[in-house]
Design an enzyme around this catalytic site. Structure first.
Site, PDB file in Angstrom:
ATOM      1  N   TYR A   1       0.839  -1.192   0.000  1.00  0.00           N
ATOM      2  CA  TYR A   1       0.000   0.000   0.000  1.00  0.00           C
ATOM      3  C   TYR A   1       0.882   1.252   0.000  1.00  0.00           C
ATOM      4  O   TYR A   1       1.728   1.438   0.877  1.00  0.00           O
ATOM      5  CB  TYR A   1      -0.915   0.037   1.215  1.00  0.00           C
ATOM      6  CG  TYR A   1      -2.098  -0.911   1.156  1.00  0.00           C
ATOM      7  CD1 TYR A   1      -2.416  -1.603  -0.007  1.00  0.00           C
ATOM      8  CD2 TYR A   1      -2.907  -1.111   2.262  1.00  0.00           C
ATOM      9  CE1 TYR A   1      -3.500  -2.459  -0.051  1.00  0.00           C
ATOM     10  CE2 TYR A   1      -3.989  -1.968   2.227  1.00  0.00           C
ATOM     11  CZ  TYR A   1      -4.278  -2.645   1.061  1.00  0.00           C
ATOM     12  OH  TYR A   1      -5.348  -3.501   1.019  1.00  0.00           O
ATOM     13  N   THR A   2       0.655   2.106  -0.985  1.00  0.00           N
ATOM     14  CA  THR A   2       1.403   3.355  -1.174  1.00  0.00           C
ATOM     15  C   THR A   2       2.907   3.146  -0.979  1.00  0.00           C
ATOM     16  O   THR A   2       3.580   3.930  -0.310  1.00  0.00           O
ATOM     17  CB  THR A   2       0.883   4.478  -0.233  1.00  0.00           C
ATOM     18  OG1 THR A   2       0.888   4.008   1.119  1.00  0.00           O
ATOM     19  CG2 THR A   2      -0.508   4.891  -0.635  1.00  0.00           C
TER      20      THR A   2
END
Length: 369
Positions: free
Chosen positions: A59-60
């Site tokens: 995630y990110t």
């Protein structure tokens, strides 16, 4: 609001009915929340009694795990926080073993996540998606080793076929491995497919369902209308993508949106709150993951459990969002069951059903559910 907690599957791990998703922590993907906003959402969630946080190694680009770990540490919440993170996706182009569900990648990924999170254990470690290659035996043995090593407390599966999840749970039971306590799956008024296989699997074999995308990537939030062109939301930016998670614009879904708007007006709640309430109170659901980019969105979402949807209104939502049962489930209806039972009436045993047995001459009851 008053947060309530369910045990996750057959485990003793108590998690809040609503979980905070962190896929929006960071702006590396071109959308999401900056650090200040992410911290504000974290604080609001904790203030509402939430204890369950969902993240993933990719995630990110790792920012989500890093920020989550820092926010938890800043407030000294590690013993109270339940952290779920995931492995599978590859962050090293050109390295075939830099992703997937094989033992080599799992062992690499868990140590990297622990470092980013700034902790020495993960409460729930999930396989992020089926790689169509790795045997369930290898995955379950590796996850069990991590539990025995103290790096992981509980294990789960996300985005897998039902047959794979069933095999994994059977392997765990047969070999004495740590069982699958959670199944993380997409579920909403717009996506009800899991009701045919996964809900019965979860409820009968001890895995709590963690719902992702309960608002259908924002479709059910009220920000989209079929006549609007150029919506500012995330879905509009994915109109031409082939990503399955963002294929939400259809005549069926617009009908759901229209009915949801009417029901929400009658209940006196936002469309998002009604959609969340519906999915949170469905069978088999242990927790629902909230994903927001603004504090106001999260605050609205946190009010989703403060009311009940009247049966007649719920029936309207069920009706507009229903879809024909796929084979073989279409073959399990009353006409077939009557033929199976020879014309007699049969059904599920009532709650509390028991049979008397004799133990040393005395009649006692044992549960047969």
């Amino acid at each position: 609001m008053s947060m309530t907690y369910y045990t996750l599957g057959n485990s003793g791990l108590r998690v809040s009915r609503l979980a905070l998703g962190t896929m929006t922590f960071g702006t590396e993907w071109g959308w999401g929340a900056d650090r200040e906003t992410a911290r504000a959402m974290f604080d609001a969630f904790v203030g509402a009694g939430g204890n369950f946080f969902d993240t993933a190694d990719l995630y990110t680009g790792g920012t989500a795990e890093t920020w989550l770990g820092e926010f938890i540490a800043e407030r000294g919440l590690r013993d109270k926080a339940v952290i779920a993170t995931k492995f599978t996706f590859n962050s090293e182009p050109g390295n075939p073993n830099g992703g997937g569900n094989g033992r080599k990648n799992i062992m690499r990924a868990v140590d990297a996540s622990l470092k980013r999170l700034g902790t020495d254990y993960i409460d729930l470690y999930l396989m992020h998606v089926w790689d169509r290659l790795t045997p369930a035996e290898e995955v379950l043995r590796t996850l069990d080793d991590l539990v025995r090593a103290g790096k992981v407390r509980h294990v789960g599966l996300s985005d897998v076929p039902a047959w794979y999840a069933g095999r994994a749970q059977a392997i765990a039971e047969l070999r004495g491995y740590e069982p699958v306590s959670a199944l993380q799956l997409e579920y909403s008024l717009a996506e009800r497919t899991i009701e045919h296989e996964f809900v019965p699997l979860a409820t009968r074999h001890g895995a709590g369902i963690m719902v992702w995308s309960p608002l259908a990537s924002g479709l059910l939030s009220g920000k989209y209308r079929p006549t609007q062109a150029g919506n500012a939301g995330r879905l509009d930016g994915f109109r031409n993508t082939t990503h399955p998670g963002f294929q939400k614009f259809s005549d069926r879904n617009w009908a759901i949106v229209a009915e949801l708007e009417k029901v929400a007006a009658e209940v006196g709640r936002s469309m998002a709150q009604v959609a969340l309430n519906w999915v949170t109170t469905q069978p088999g659901v242990a927790t629902v993951i909230l994903g927001a980019t603004k504090l106001a969105q999260l605050q609205d979402n946190l009010g989703a459990l403060d009311f009940s949807i009247a049966p007649e209104l719920r029936k309207r939502l069920d009706s507009v969002s229903s879809a024909p049962a796929p084979f073989p489930h279409s073959y399990f209806g009353p006409e077939i069951q009557v033929r199976v039972a020879g014309g007699t009436v049969t059904g599920d045993k009532p709650s509390g059903y028991s049979l008397p047995v004799l133990v040393e001459g005395e009649a006692v009851s044992i549960s047969s559910n």
